[in-house]
Design a protein around this motif. Structure first.
Motif, PDB file in Angstrom:
ATOM      1  N   LEU A 127       0.722  -1.243  -0.053  1.00 56.38           N
ATOM      2  CA  LEU A 127      -0.143  -0.119  -0.033  1.00 56.38           C
ATOM      3  C   LEU A 127       0.859   1.219   0.021  1.00 56.38           C
ATOM      4  O   LEU A 127       1.927   1.391   0.686  1.00 56.38           O
ATOM      5  CB  LEU A 127      -0.964   0.041   1.257  1.00 56.38           C
ATOM      6  N   SER A 128       0.347   1.985  -0.699  1.00 59.27           N
ATOM      7  CA  SER A 128       1.059   3.607  -0.658  1.00 59.27           C
ATOM      8  C   SER A 128       0.722   4.276   0.556  1.00 59.27           C
ATOM      9  O   SER A 128      -0.376   3.869   1.388  1.00 59.27           O
ATOM     10  CB  SER A 128       0.537   4.455  -1.906  1.00 59.27           C
ATOM     11  N   PRO A 129       1.538   5.263   0.907  1.00 53.71           N
ATOM     12  CA  PRO A 129       1.170   6.057   2.332  1.00 53.71           C
ATOM     13  C   PRO A 129      -0.518   6.454   2.261  1.00 53.71           C
ATOM     14  O   PRO A 129      -1.085   6.553   3.213  1.00 53.71           O
ATOM     15  CB  PRO A 129       2.082   7.409   2.397  1.00 53.71           C
ATOM     16  N   ALA A 130      -1.000   7.089   1.125  1.00 49.58           N
ATOM     17  CA  ALA A 130      -2.247   7.485   1.060  1.00 49.58           C
ATOM     18  C   ALA A 130      -3.247   6.275   1.156  1.00 49.58           C
ATOM     19  O   ALA A 130      -4.201   6.526   1.865  1.00 49.58           O
ATOM     20  CB  ALA A 130      -2.782   8.346  -0.389  1.00 49.58           C
ATOM     21  N   ASP A 131      -2.886   5.262   0.700  1.00 49.72           N
ATOM     22  CA  ASP A 131      -3.798   4.156   0.620  1.00 49.72           C
ATOM     23  C   ASP A 131      -3.715   3.480   2.132  1.00 49.72           C
ATOM     24  O   ASP A 131      -4.833   2.898   2.565  1.00 49.72           O
ATOM     25  CB  ASP A 131      -3.134   2.728  -0.307  1.00 49.72           C
ATOM     26  N   ARG A 132      -2.455   3.670   2.825  1.00 45.52           N
ATOM     27  CA  ARG A 132      -2.609   3.143   4.429  1.00 45.52           C
ATOM     28  C   ARG A 132      -3.503   4.225   5.195  1.00 45.52           C
ATOM     29  O   ARG A 132      -4.223   3.595   6.028  1.00 45.52           O
ATOM     30  CB  ARG A 132      -0.891   3.433   4.691  1.00 45.52           C
ATOM     31  N   GLY A 133      -3.439   5.332   4.750  1.00 41.92           N
ATOM     32  CA  GLY A 133      -4.416   6.081   5.450  1.00 41.92           C
ATOM     33  C   GLY A 133      -5.864   5.878   5.161  1.00 41.92           C
ATOM     34  O   GLY A 133      -6.527   6.093   6.194  1.00 41.92           O
ATOM     35  N   LEU A 220     -10.197  -5.355   0.148  1.00 42.10           N
ATOM     36  CA  LEU A 220     -10.555  -3.971   0.513  1.00 42.10           C
ATOM     37  C   LEU A 220      -9.676  -3.220  -0.544  1.00 42.10           C
ATOM     38  O   LEU A 220     -10.455  -2.063  -1.039  1.00 42.10           O
ATOM     39  CB  LEU A 220     -10.392  -3.995   1.928  1.00 42.10           C
ATOM     40  N   MET A 221      -8.541  -3.122  -0.506  1.00 38.49           N
ATOM     41  CA  MET A 221      -7.644  -2.303  -1.245  1.00 38.49           C
ATOM     42  C   MET A 221      -7.478  -2.565  -2.542  1.00 38.49           C
ATOM     43  O   MET A 221      -6.584  -1.809  -3.262  1.00 38.49           O
ATOM     44  CB  MET A 221      -6.533  -1.833  -0.357  1.00 38.49           C
ATOM     45  N   GLY A 222      -7.592  -3.971  -3.017  1.00 38.58           N
ATOM     46  CA  GLY A 222      -7.291  -4.361  -4.590  1.00 38.58           C
ATOM     47  C   GLY A 222      -7.400  -5.949  -4.375  1.00 38.58           C
ATOM     48  O   GLY A 222      -8.117  -6.571  -3.744  1.00 38.58           O
ATOM     49  N   ASP A 223      -6.448  -6.320  -5.259  1.00 36.56           N
ATOM     50  CA  ASP A 223      -6.370  -7.950  -5.476  1.00 36.56           C
ATOM     51  C   ASP A 223      -5.671  -8.629  -4.354  1.00 36.56           C
ATOM     52  O   ASP A 223      -5.801  -9.736  -4.362  1.00 36.56           O
ATOM     53  CB  ASP A 223      -5.515  -7.972  -6.767  1.00 36.56           C
ATOM     54  N   GLU A 224      -4.996  -7.722  -3.614  1.00 36.89           N
ATOM     55  CA  GLU A 224      -4.170  -8.522  -2.529  1.00 36.89           C
ATOM     56  C   GLU A 224      -4.678  -8.035  -1.049  1.00 36.89           C
ATOM     57  O   GLU A 224      -5.173  -6.959  -0.891  1.00 36.89           O
ATOM     58  CB  GLU A 224      -2.938  -8.035  -2.392  1.00 36.89           C
ATOM     59  N   PRO A 225      -4.868  -8.881  -0.330  1.00 33.37           N
ATOM     60  CA  PRO A 225      -5.555  -8.697   1.012  1.00 33.37           C
ATOM     61  C   PRO A 225      -4.664  -7.865   1.933  1.00 33.37           C
ATOM     62  O   PRO A 225      -3.360  -7.899   1.783  1.00 33.37           O
ATOM     63  CB  PRO A 225      -5.922  -9.907   1.745  1.00 33.37           C
ATOM     64  N   CYS A 226      -5.031  -6.822   2.922  1.00 29.32           N
ATOM     65  CA  CYS A 226      -4.175  -6.262   3.787  1.00 29.32           C
ATOM     66  C   CYS A 226      -4.719  -6.208   5.168  1.00 29.32           C
ATOM     67  O   CYS A 226      -5.780  -7.029   5.343  1.00 29.32           O
ATOM     68  CB  CYS A 226      -4.071  -4.878   3.206  1.00 29.32           C
ATOM     69  N   GLU A 227      -3.974  -5.780   6.092  1.00 35.91           N
ATOM     70  CA  GLU A 227      -4.341  -5.933   7.557  1.00 35.91           C
ATOM     71  C   GLU A 227      -5.851  -5.782   7.945  1.00 35.91           C
ATOM     72  O   GLU A 227      -6.332  -6.181   8.502  1.00 35.91           O
ATOM     73  CB  GLU A 227      -3.372  -5.277   8.157  1.00 35.91           C
ATOM     74  N   THR A 228      -6.116  -4.515   7.155  1.00 36.16           N
ATOM     75  CA  THR A 228      -7.612  -3.947   7.665  1.00 36.16           C
ATOM     76  C   THR A 228      -8.671  -4.855   7.181  1.00 36.16           C
ATOM     77  O   THR A 228      -9.644  -4.973   7.823  1.00 36.16           O
ATOM     78  CB  THR A 228      -7.731  -2.621   7.000  1.00 36.16           C
ATOM     79  N   ASP A 229      -8.418  -5.745   6.157  1.00 38.28           N
ATOM     80  CA  ASP A 229      -9.373  -6.765   5.858  1.00 38.28           C
ATOM     81  C   ASP A 229      -9.752  -7.647   6.962  1.00 38.28           C
ATOM     82  O   ASP A 229     -10.851  -8.101   7.104  1.00 38.28           O
ATOM     83  CB  ASP A 229      -8.796  -7.629   4.445  1.00 38.28           C
ATOM     84  N   CYS A 230      -8.866  -7.984   7.762  1.00 35.85           N
ATOM     85  CA  CYS A 230      -9.097  -8.690   8.942  1.00 35.85           C
ATOM     86  C   CYS A 230     -10.308  -8.109  10.035  1.00 35.85           C
ATOM     87  O   CYS A 230     -11.021  -8.738  10.457  1.00 35.85           O
ATOM     88  CB  CYS A 230      -7.999  -8.855   9.665  1.00 35.85           C
ATOM     89  N   ALA A 231      -9.932  -6.770  10.078  1.00 34.95           N
ATOM     90  CA  ALA A 231     -10.895  -5.988  10.835  1.00 34.95           C
ATOM     91  C   ALA A 231     -12.084  -5.848  10.150  1.00 34.95           C
ATOM     92  O   ALA A 231     -13.282  -6.165  10.786  1.00 34.95           O
ATOM     93  CB  ALA A 231     -10.379  -4.508  11.207  1.00 34.95           C
ATOM     94  N   VAL A 232     -12.289  -5.414   9.013  1.00 34.68           N
ATOM     95  CA  VAL A 232     -13.505  -5.313   8.195  1.00 34.68           C
ATOM     96  C   VAL A 232     -14.313  -6.589   8.364  1.00 34.68           C
ATOM     97  O   VAL A 232     -15.536  -6.620   8.288  1.00 34.68           O
ATOM     98  CB  VAL A 232     -13.540  -4.793   6.823  1.00 34.68           C
ATOM     99  N   PHE A 233     -13.653  -7.760   7.996  1.00 33.87           N
ATOM    100  CA  PHE A 233     -14.425  -9.207   7.895  1.00 33.87           C
ATOM    101  C   PHE A 233     -14.850  -9.605   9.229  1.00 33.87           C
ATOM    102  O   PHE A 233     -15.770 -10.125   9.350  1.00 33.87           O
ATOM    103  CB  PHE A 233     -13.301 -10.188   7.188  1.00 33.87           C
ATOM    104  N   GLY A 234     -14.119  -9.250  10.318  1.00 32.31           N
ATOM    105  CA  GLY A 234     -14.485  -9.349  11.646  1.00 32.31           C
ATOM    106  C   GLY A 234     -15.917  -8.893  11.806  1.00 32.31           C
ATOM    107  O   GLY A 234     -16.819  -9.540  12.323  1.00 32.31           O
ATOM    108  N   GLN A 235     -16.093  -7.752  11.397  1.00 34.33           N
ATOM    109  CA  GLN A 235     -17.414  -6.972  11.672  1.00 34.33           C
ATOM    110  C   GLN A 235     -18.439  -7.662  10.885  1.00 34.33           C
ATOM    111  O   GLN A 235     -19.738  -7.780  11.137  1.00 34.33           O
ATOM    112  CB  GLN A 235     -17.146  -5.352  11.748  1.00 34.33           C
ATOM    113  N   LEU A 236     -18.067  -7.606   9.609  1.00 34.29           N
ATOM    114  CA  LEU A 236     -19.215  -8.136   8.778  1.00 34.29           C
ATOM    115  C   LEU A 236     -19.553  -9.570   8.801  1.00 34.29           C
ATOM    116  O   LEU A 236     -20.551  -9.843   8.642  1.00 34.29           O
ATOM    117  CB  LEU A 236     -18.582  -7.772   7.261  1.00 34.29           C
ATOM    118  N   SER A 237     -18.792 -10.239   9.354  1.00 32.79           N
ATOM    119  CA  SER A 237     -18.914 -11.812   9.784  1.00 32.79           C
ATOM    120  C   SER A 237     -20.188 -11.778  10.755  1.00 32.79           C
ATOM    121  O   SER A 237     -20.928 -12.780  10.354  1.00 32.79           O
ATOM    122  CB  SER A 237     -17.848 -12.537  10.253  1.00 32.79           C
ATOM    123  N   GLN A 238     -20.154 -10.915  11.343  1.00 30.84           N
ATOM    124  CA  GLN A 238     -21.498 -10.753  12.457  1.00 30.84           C
ATOM    125  C   GLN A 238     -22.729 -10.388  11.739  1.00 30.84           C
ATOM    126  O   GLN A 238     -23.709 -10.757  12.118  1.00 30.84           O
ATOM    127  CB  GLN A 238     -21.176  -9.856  13.571  1.00 30.84           C
TER     128      GLN A 238
END
Length: 585
Positions: A127-133, A220-238
């Protein structure tokens, strides 16, 4: 704020003694009710992460999104781990935490940060700095906004509770007690003050923002998963698997198929053994469970002796009475609404002007900035008359009262036909919404913690609000309690500082050299971002981070100056100049 002297002696005694009762009952009662302390198991294998969490869920691996988040991260990062299911809490009272070679780490985000450093993991490396933001903002929206909305639907509103009661094996009484605890926490956080219809609108707006941002992307951010996918999936799983009985059971499938497909992709990519990690609606044990389980995960009320039961039940009633009566008397003096305001003019209720910013509350700065951006006629009414939700920033328009700054803006957008986001694409609107939740539901609490909770120089806030020592102590206790209920108040000052800097870095990286948040034109979210940053830039005196924007994030300092110059040409007439004179406006 200093209305304590308006109480008679009996009310003062009630508040002080009752406050002590609240602390004692809450600490003793809730510790007894919510978990039975046991010593940590010491013979875990070395170099293996021990993931402490509650038992497996009916249709997702856990009923708590943070356990799903953390276990998904461990799988994504390919870190060896072992689950230990039960109700042994962390040092911060949280039930999702880890041990590694005898070292304990509490809070899922701090666990991930620890493991990233220990194992040299960086799932955001592409991720670029802006994408990390953007990713940080999306995580804040998921964990500091959607999470609370999920909790309200699951625990608070009058709907079918049989699913959650059966999943957690709760008696009616224990469910009622947990409902009361979570209701109090949601009220402290703020979202619990809204009606079910208002919360439903917020919930749909967050889901729409996520859906628009993910779009056709695989993750979330493209073709590759990132750390935030874990958080988003955690909430959406419920929401996707565990929202039964809420009235929104199939909301992702029916309204947001993009998010439903995303959940299925995350499940397929990181949970090939999903069927072995769920109880299939309680019909059988999950085969991938743990070495030790608790048969009735949360229903430990029967473990209390009679005296503790009496203490908790009677004490719970005392908490309710003291909180409602005492805090209403202490924090504000109810007065009748003034009726002779001019028609077709927004009446903006807020506290008095601030020393170096037009208000000491970021939400008043936000709302007044919005009114100026939208060129809506308004009149300020300064004082301590609260809204129906106990908030001091609210509006009246032709006799109709609206509480909460965001709901005020929604109301005015509709009433006046205003759309400050008209130039944004759906994906950009999703990013703007995420940025707003990051600043208002995460950064705001960190600002409050530095201002009220940590031991630093309080003379600025004392003088600005004209607080006596007793009132300062009282408000510190109140804010500390609210921050604990929200979650961020459970962290150390060093941990809070790191989170604070991460939020600021995310904002700084995303804004970059842009004139406003989303580009050359300001949008609605700029008013929210400016509201929070104004407190850090001009009103952070004595916190130990007085000049952090100037010194560390100069583009955020420049952003504050641009917002001030663009929308507050009369700034000097709207501040008290450090209390040396009355604000002319």
């Amino acid at each position: 704020m200093d209305t304590f002297n308006d109480l008679d002696t009996s009310q003062k005694v009630l508040y002080v003694v009752g406050g002590a009762a609240v602390v004692i009952v809450t600490v003793v009662g809730l510790r007894k009710l919510c978990f039975k302390k046991t010593k940590a198991k010491k013979d875990y294998p070395r170099d293996t992460v021990i993931h402490h969490q509650i038992g497996r869920g009916p249709y997702a691996p856990s009923m708590t999104p943070f356990a799903v988040k953390l276990e998904t991260y461990l799988r994504m990062a390919k870190i060896p781990y072992q689950n230990d299911h039960g109700m042994e809490p962390s040092s911060k009272g949280k039930l999702t935490w880890i041990e590694y070679n005898g070292h304990e780490v509490a809070d899922s985000s701090l666990c991930i940060k620890f493991l990233n450093k220990k194992m040299s993991v960086d799932l955001n490396r592409s991720l670029s700095p802006a994408d990390r933001g953007i990713a940080q903002a999306m995580q804040a929206m998921a964990e500091d906004h959607i999470y609370w909305l999920i909790g309200l639907f699951r625990w608070q509103y009058d709907n079918d509770k049989s699913f959650v009661m059966n999943a957690l094996k709760l008696s009616k009484f224990t469910f009622w007690k947990f409902q009361r605890v979570l209701e109090k926490e949601a009220w402290s956080q703020g979202l619990g003050r809204h009606t079910e219809d208002e919360v439903a609108e917020m919930f749909k707006k967050d889901l729409q923002s996520l859906s628009d941002f993910i779009g056709m992307k695989k993750f979330l951010m493209g073709d590759e998963p990132c750390e935030t996918d874990c958080a988003v999936f955690g909430q959406l799983s419920q929401v996707y698997w565990h929202f039964i009985g809420t009235g929104h059971d199939n909301i992702l499938k029916d309204k947001y198929p993009t998010l439903a497909a995303y959940c299925e992709r995350m499940k397929e990519a990181f949970w090939p053994d999903w069927d072995q990690c769920i109880t299939h609606g309680g019909k059988r044990e999950a085969t991938k469970y743990s070495q030790e389980t608790t048969e009735r995960v949360m229903d430990t009320f029967n473990d209390l002796n009679t005296s503790h039961k009496v203490l908790y039940v009677v004490g719970g009633a005392a908490v309710a009475i003291v909180t409602v009566v005492g805090l209403r008397k202490l924090c504000f003096k109810e007065t009748k609404t003034k009726k002779d305001y001019p028609r077709d003019t927004v009446i903006h209720h807020q506290t008095g002007r601030g020393p170096y910013v037009p208000s000491l509350t970021p939400y008043s700065v936000k709302l007044e900035t919005y009114l100026r951006m939208a060129k809506i006629s308004y009149q300020n009414v300064h004082g301590f008359q609260p809204s129906s939700k106990g908030k001091y920033t609210w509006i009246e328009y032709n006799g109709q009262a609206v509480a909460d700054s965001t709901l005020c803006i929604n109301f005015l957008n509709k009433k006046m036909g205003v759309d400050l986001n008209r130039n944004l694409s759906p994906a950009e609107k999703g990013v703007a919404q995420a940025m707003q939740t990051m600043v208002e539901d995460h950064l705001y609490w960190l600002i409050a913690i530095f201002r009220w909770q940590f031991d630093n120089d309080k003379s600025f806030i004392v003088n600005a609000l004209k607080l006596s020592k007793f009132m300062l102590w009282t408000y510190r206790r109140l804010m500390t309690n609210q921050a604990w209920n929200q979650g961020l108040g459970r962290h150390t000052e060093d941990e809070a500082t790191e989170m604070f800097k991460k939020d600021l870095q995310s904002l700084s990286d995303f804004i970059g050299t842009k004139k406003f948040l989303m580009g050359d034109e300001p949008c609605e979210t700029d008013s929210a971002v400016f509201g929070q940053l104004s407190q850090i830039y001009w009103h952070f005196i004595g916190t130990g981070h007085d000049n952090i924007l100037k010194d560390k994030y100069p583009n955020l300092a420049a952003y504050c100056e641009r917002m001030k110059e663009t929308f507050w040409p009369d700034w000097d007439q709207c501040i008290t100049h450090g209390g040396t004179r009355e604000a002319a406006k």
